[in-house]
Design a protein around this motif. Structure first.
Motif, PDB file in Angstrom:
ATOM      1  N   ILE A 223      46.511  43.524  46.290  1.00 48.01           N
ATOM      2  CA  ILE A 223      45.871  42.403  45.611  1.00 48.01           C
ATOM      3  C   ILE A 223      44.539  42.866  45.107  1.00 48.01           C
ATOM      4  O   ILE A 223      44.107  42.406  43.827  1.00 48.01           O
ATOM      5  N   ILE A 224      43.616  43.547  45.813  1.00 45.47           N
ATOM      6  CA  ILE A 224      42.302  43.612  45.373  1.00 45.47           C
ATOM      7  C   ILE A 224      42.573  44.716  44.288  1.00 45.47           C
ATOM      8  O   ILE A 224      41.843  44.677  43.084  1.00 45.47           O
ATOM      9  N   GLY A 225      43.566  45.622  44.355  1.00 49.36           N
ATOM     10  CA  GLY A 225      43.687  46.794  43.335  1.00 49.36           C
ATOM     11  C   GLY A 225      44.118  45.960  42.017  1.00 49.36           C
ATOM     12  O   GLY A 225      43.624  46.157  40.931  1.00 49.36           O
ATOM     13  N   VAL A 226      44.823  44.854  42.218  1.00 44.88           N
ATOM     14  CA  VAL A 226      45.406  44.102  40.928  1.00 44.88           C
ATOM     15  C   VAL A 226      44.281  43.333  40.493  1.00 44.88           C
ATOM     16  O   VAL A 226      43.870  43.275  39.148  1.00 44.88           O
ATOM     17  N   LEU A 227      43.370  42.777  41.101  1.00 45.15           N
ATOM     18  CA  LEU A 227      42.300  41.729  40.706  1.00 45.15           C
ATOM     19  C   LEU A 227      40.990  42.771  39.973  1.00 45.15           C
ATOM     20  O   LEU A 227      40.359  42.528  39.234  1.00 45.15           O
ATOM     21  N   ASP A 228      41.157  44.277  40.277  1.00 47.72           N
ATOM     22  CA  ASP A 228      40.400  44.995  39.371  1.00 47.72           C
ATOM     23  C   ASP A 228      40.745  45.092  37.935  1.00 47.72           C
ATOM     24  O   ASP A 228      39.726  45.416  37.028  1.00 47.72           O
ATOM     25  N   HIS A 229      41.772  44.768  37.706  1.00 49.00           N
ATOM     26  CA  HIS A 229      42.089  44.720  36.263  1.00 49.00           C
ATOM     27  C   HIS A 229      42.593  43.368  35.546  1.00 49.00           C
ATOM     28  O   HIS A 229      42.728  43.225  34.265  1.00 49.00           O
ATOM     29  N   TYR A 230      42.950  42.389  36.570  1.00 46.91           N
ATOM     30  CA  TYR A 230      43.338  40.900  36.081  1.00 46.91           C
ATOM     31  C   TYR A 230      42.608  39.833  36.738  1.00 46.91           C
ATOM     32  O   TYR A 230      42.435  39.811  37.770  1.00 46.91           O
ATOM     33  N   ASP A 231      42.126  38.965  36.055  1.00 49.91           N
ATOM     34  CA  ASP A 231      41.125  37.828  36.780  1.00 49.91           C
ATOM     35  C   ASP A 231      41.999  36.844  37.355  1.00 49.91           C
ATOM     36  O   ASP A 231      41.827  36.360  38.296  1.00 49.91           O
ATOM     37  N   ASP A 232      42.922  36.408  36.232  1.00 49.31           N
ATOM     38  CA  ASP A 232      43.989  35.369  36.903  1.00 49.31           C
ATOM     39  C   ASP A 232      45.318  35.949  37.483  1.00 49.31           C
ATOM     40  O   ASP A 232      45.958  36.313  36.500  1.00 49.31           O
ATOM     41  N   ILE A 233      45.663  35.523  38.796  1.00 55.16           N
ATOM     42  CA  ILE A 233      46.986  36.231  38.971  1.00 55.16           C
ATOM     43  C   ILE A 233      47.602  35.077  39.892  1.00 55.16           C
ATOM     44  O   ILE A 233      47.023  34.351  40.597  1.00 55.16           O
ATOM     45  N   TRP A 234      48.953  35.267  40.181  1.00 53.31           N
ATOM     46  CA  TRP A 234      49.862  34.258  40.806  1.00 53.31           C
ATOM     47  C   TRP A 234      50.492  35.097  41.748  1.00 53.31           C
ATOM     48  O   TRP A 234      51.342  36.032  41.424  1.00 53.31           O
ATOM     49  N   ILE A 235      50.289  34.804  43.170  1.00 56.79           N
ATOM     50  CA  ILE A 235      51.273  35.821  44.008  1.00 56.79           C
ATOM     51  C   ILE A 235      52.458  34.725  44.603  1.00 56.79           C
ATOM     52  O   ILE A 235      52.025  33.671  45.222  1.00 56.79           O
ATOM     53  N   SER A 236      53.441  35.374  44.956  1.00 58.50           N
ATOM     54  CA  SER A 236      54.565  34.422  45.431  1.00 58.50           C
ATOM     55  C   SER A 236      55.332  35.274  46.330  1.00 58.50           C
ATOM     56  O   SER A 236      55.297  36.264  46.103  1.00 58.50           O
ATOM     57  N   LYS A 237      55.843  34.718  47.370  1.00 58.01           N
ATOM     58  CA  LYS A 237      56.957  35.455  48.386  1.00 58.01           C
ATOM     59  C   LYS A 237      58.187  35.078  48.108  1.00 58.01           C
ATOM     60  O   LYS A 237      58.368  33.936  48.027  1.00 58.01           O
ATOM     61  N   LYS A 238      59.170  35.978  48.031  1.00 52.74           N
ATOM     62  CA  LYS A 238      60.200  35.836  47.635  1.00 52.74           C
ATOM     63  C   LYS A 238      61.254  35.799  48.920  1.00 52.74           C
ATOM     64  O   LYS A 238      60.669  35.733  50.157  1.00 52.74           O
ATOM     65  N   GLU A 239      62.384  35.307  48.435  1.00 50.26           N
ATOM     66  CA  GLU A 239      63.576  34.988  49.724  1.00 50.26           C
ATOM     67  C   GLU A 239      63.772  36.234  50.476  1.00 50.26           C
ATOM     68  O   GLU A 239      63.979  36.210  51.780  1.00 50.26           O
ATOM     69  N   ASN A 240      63.829  37.399  49.999  1.00 48.01           N
ATOM     70  CA  ASN A 240      63.922  38.553  50.570  1.00 48.01           C
ATOM     71  C   ASN A 240      62.717  39.117  51.254  1.00 48.01           C
ATOM     72  O   ASN A 240      62.942  40.220  51.978  1.00 48.01           O
ATOM     73  N   GLY A 241      61.653  38.410  51.450  1.00 48.61           N
ATOM     74  CA  GLY A 241      60.503  38.749  52.165  1.00 48.61           C
ATOM     75  C   GLY A 241      59.592  39.676  51.229  1.00 48.61           C
ATOM     76  O   GLY A 241      58.523  39.927  51.819  1.00 48.61           O
ATOM     77  N   GLY A 242      60.102  40.074  50.053  1.00 49.94           N
ATOM     78  CA  GLY A 242      59.107  40.749  49.228  1.00 49.94           C
ATOM     79  C   GLY A 242      58.073  39.985  48.453  1.00 49.94           C
ATOM     80  O   GLY A 242      57.887  38.631  48.828  1.00 49.94           O
ATOM     81  N   TYR A 243      57.124  40.458  47.762  1.00 46.17           N
ATOM     82  CA  TYR A 243      56.083  39.920  47.156  1.00 46.17           C
ATOM     83  C   TYR A 243      56.073  40.338  45.672  1.00 46.17           C
ATOM     84  O   TYR A 243      56.364  41.181  45.259  1.00 46.17           O
ATOM     85  N   SER A 244      55.605  39.103  45.098  1.00 41.01           N
ATOM     86  CA  SER A 244      55.497  39.278  43.380  1.00 41.01           C
ATOM     87  C   SER A 244      54.162  38.714  42.984  1.00 41.01           C
ATOM     88  O   SER A 244      53.887  37.959  43.279  1.00 41.01           O
ATOM     89  N   VAL A 245      53.599  39.682  42.118  1.00 42.02           N
ATOM     90  CA  VAL A 245      52.286  39.678  41.592  1.00 42.02           C
ATOM     91  C   VAL A 245      52.262  39.287  40.059  1.00 42.02           C
ATOM     92  O   VAL A 245      53.011  40.203  39.265  1.00 42.02           O
ATOM     93  N   GLU A 246      51.909  38.202  39.423  1.00 46.63           N
ATOM     94  CA  GLU A 246      52.189  37.939  38.107  1.00 46.63           C
ATOM     95  C   GLU A 246      50.551  37.591  37.575  1.00 46.63           C
ATOM     96  O   GLU A 246      49.916  37.124  38.168  1.00 46.63           O
ATOM     97  N   HIS A 247      50.415  37.710  36.317  1.00 45.19           N
ATOM     98  CA  HIS A 247      49.468  37.051  35.336  1.00 45.19           C
ATOM     99  C   HIS A 247      50.170  36.409  34.133  1.00 45.19           C
ATOM    100  O   HIS A 247      51.389  36.324  34.216  1.00 45.19           O
ATOM    101  N   MET A 248      49.090  35.710  33.459  1.00 43.49           N
ATOM    102  CA  MET A 248      49.743  34.851  32.538  1.00 43.49           C
ATOM    103  C   MET A 248      50.566  35.380  31.520  1.00 43.49           C
ATOM    104  O   MET A 248      51.629  34.688  30.986  1.00 43.49           O
ATOM    105  N   ASP A 249      50.487  36.844  31.229  1.00 44.22           N
ATOM    106  CA  ASP A 249      51.687  37.348  30.222  1.00 44.22           C
ATOM    107  C   ASP A 249      52.576  37.957  31.026  1.00 44.22           C
ATOM    108  O   ASP A 249      53.607  38.408  30.153  1.00 44.22           O
ATOM    109  N   GLY A 250      52.888  37.899  32.288  1.00 34.75           N
ATOM    110  CA  GLY A 250      53.896  38.357  32.850  1.00 34.75           C
ATOM    111  C   GLY A 250      53.769  39.136  34.125  1.00 34.75           C
ATOM    112  O   GLY A 250      52.902  38.767  34.756  1.00 34.75           O
TER     113      GLY A 250
END
Length: 291
Positions: A223-250
């Protein structure tokens, strides 16, 4: 008659009706336009609005879509079916956004007649039909009032059931030894039933500590690595236990956890450029060395 109202979404998750004007669609505003004529709710995201304010505006729009807005004794927008989101940043870049924006601009360019400080109509005759429309809209509210009537009727039913065991208590007094044994059996069954949810609570408490601290730290490194490039992100936990990180454009990235390690796939960073992907992975590796 069909009405239309414009709302501005304020900080703190509050929306208020404002004067009808296309000048309100600025980069610094999130605007909701309720249009009964097209049974649509337009949601305008200003280009300068962040992810949090956009999601707040979306919640306000969904609430209006489901309930409408009360104007006097009538409810405007009760039958709204469609929610159409327009991101100002995507105008001229995304075809679907351009089509929705053209539809909105056509609505805003119509000649309108104000009925009060914020309600407008696009029909010529506004006063007489409005009174007619208020009557049928108030009728469903009267139908709601009788609904609580059957509720008190259902309450006496258990009272009748309670009255049934009372004669049993009278018979029990004649045969004290026979009645005492079932009473003991009832008191034994109750604690057994209570013990069942206790075991469930213990089971639900275990998953909370599934992830070890080092795994949680590694997730934070991504997440820290992602925040170096995107100010606004959305983090969600999937049903399979994985994680998804999104920003407003995708999507930014996806990853999973396996055998105490962060697992990336070939499609984990498919939504961003290769350079950004490399920088995020590089930051993750550097921070992981501290563990």
């Amino acid at each position: 008659m069909e009405f239309a109202i414009m709302f501005q979404v304020l900080e703190g998750g509050v929306s208020e009706p404002i004067k009808w004007s296309k000048d309100n669609l600025t980069p610094d505003n999130n605007i909701i336009i309720l249009d009964e004529g097209s049974s649509s709710l337009f949601l305008w995201y200003g280009a300068n609005q962040g992810l949090v304010s956009r999601r707040t505006a979306l919640r306000q729009a969904e609430s209006l879509k489901g309930h409408g807005f009360s104007v006097g004794k009538s409810i405007v927008g009760r039958d709204i079916r469609d929610l159409k989101e327009i991101d100002q940043r995507k105008i001229g870049r995304v075809l679907e956004t351009d089509e929705l924006n053209d539809e909105l601009q056509t609505l805003l360019n119509k000649k309108f007649k104000p009925l009060d400080d914020y309600t407008v109509t696009f029909e010529l005759e506004a006063e007489i039909p409005s009174a007619v429309k208020l009557v049928p809209k108030s009728q469903p509210e009267r139908k709601i009032a009788p609904e609580p009537v059957p509720e008190p009727i259902s309450k006496p039913e258990p009272i009748k059931k309670v009255a049934i065991p009372q004669p049993k208590m009278i018979h029990a007094s004649e045969y004290d030894t026979v009645v005492e044994t079932p009473k003991v059996a009832e008191t034994i069954e109750k604690p057994i039933e209570k013990s069942a949810p206790v075991s469930v609570q213990k089971q639900t408490s275990f998953p909370e500590s599934e992830l070890a601290l080092d795994i949680q730290a590694k997730i934070g490194f991504v997440i820290i690595g992602v925040l170096d490039h995107y100010d606004d992100i959305w983090i969600s936990k999937k049903e399979n236990g994985g994680y998804s990180v999104e920003h407003m454009d995708g999507k930014v990235c996806e990853f999973s956890i396996s055998e105490g390690m962060i697992k990336f796939t070939s499609d984990s960073f498919s939504g961003i450029s290769t350079n950004v992907k490399t920088e995020i992975q590089k930051k993750f590796v550097e921070l992981s060395k501290f563990l």
